[in-house]
Design an enzyme around this catalytic site. Sequence first.
Site, PDB file in Angstrom:
ATOM      1  N   HIS A 200       0.825  -1.210   0.000  1.00 16.72           N
ATOM      2  CA  HIS A 200       0.000   0.000   0.000  1.00 16.72           C
ATOM      3  C   HIS A 200       0.859   1.261   0.000  1.00 16.72           C
ATOM      4  O   HIS A 200       0.460   2.289  -0.551  1.00 16.72           O
ATOM      5  CB  HIS A 200      -0.913   0.023   1.229  1.00 16.72           C
ATOM      6  CG  HIS A 200      -2.156  -0.788   1.089  1.00 16.72           C
ATOM      7  ND1 HIS A 200      -3.333  -0.281   0.598  1.00 16.72           N
ATOM      8  CD2 HIS A 200      -2.411  -2.084   1.382  1.00 16.72           C
ATOM      9  CE1 HIS A 200      -4.263  -1.227   0.594  1.00 16.72           C
ATOM     10  NE2 HIS A 200      -3.727  -2.328   1.063  1.00 16.72           N
ATOM     11  N   GLU A 289      -7.562 -12.152   0.765  1.00 22.62           N
ATOM     12  CA  GLU A 289      -8.398 -11.012   1.121  1.00 22.62           C
ATOM     13  C   GLU A 289      -9.247 -10.620  -0.085  1.00 22.62           C
ATOM     14  O   GLU A 289      -8.703 -10.098  -1.075  1.00 22.62           O
ATOM     15  CB  GLU A 289      -7.536  -9.819   1.561  1.00 22.62           C
ATOM     16  CG  GLU A 289      -6.738 -10.086   2.824  1.00 22.62           C
ATOM     17  CD  GLU A 289      -5.837  -8.927   3.202  1.00 22.62           C
ATOM     18  OE1 GLU A 289      -5.425  -8.876   4.361  1.00 22.62           O
ATOM     19  OE2 GLU A 289      -5.555  -8.069   2.328  1.00 22.62           O
TER      20      GLU A 289
END
Length: 312
Positions: A200, A289
């Site tokens: 990220h 995820e």
Amino acid sequence: MAGGARANAGAGSYPLRSLVHRHSGMARKRQTRNLEIPGSMLQAALRGPVASPRNDREVWMRSAKSILIALLAIASISSAHAQSLPGGFVYLRDIDPGIIQDIRYATSNNFVGRPLAGYGAGECVVKREVGLRLKAVQQDLAAQNLSLKMFDCYRPARASLDMVAWSQNGRETAAERRYNPRIAKTELFRLGYIASRSQHSTGAALDLTLVDLKADNSGKYDPSKTYADCTASVEARPPEGSVDMGTGYDCTDTKGHTAAPSITPDQRAWRKRLMAAMAKQGFVNYSKEWWHFSLPGAGGAAYDFPIQPRRN
């Protein structure tokens, strides 16, 4: 967490670029140089040209115009520096303001229970290429009365370190257990769910879901209410104003794996719909995820600049 707040395979290999490196010296010098130009213009304008008795009004008008131009230049440069982002990053709202945002790490509605370090605003910040591709995804979804909803985008490196510290703080509350119903938080780092570096932080990874624009999405998270854990039915777990993907966001459980066999056919269909929409623009899902996607080749170095409020 993992694809989002948590670890990503190979995340620790990203070199880190901090605000100190990019902004403390070079950026300040650039800012000073930029401000010197209009500053000198303003000084010259205030001094004004040498007036002649025959042309006082014309001289005064030229001087006033020069002052106005100089002041506008200073204001423009100051605004640009206040909003500047490093390394080709942009605010997603500047690319597509219609994409819904619920940046959870800027709030207390997350597994830590408070805003994470570096999240000074609930704004999705991404690399420009990522933002443009998200805009294309959103345009395709709009025809189906659907919208993307962003949970996390660029994440300052300090936020990942904040997560690591949280996992080792020796406390575990019932609210925290909602996200980790079967795994102790002390095990999250060892098992690879939390890492000191995250993809990220490169600006190329995202946490997101789908919103059915025809549905009632008015349910709001109430911090005073007791909710079931993230694997419970959509009616029992905290509301997220989105379609039912089978678990809540950031759910550390096998049920949160994208291809989990324990979810319903409708939940599986929503996950496949999200994956197909993202894959069409080159995004790749993280198998553990359902909410985490990244754009191969768009990342690079990890960054640590804080997320600041976007100025209009």
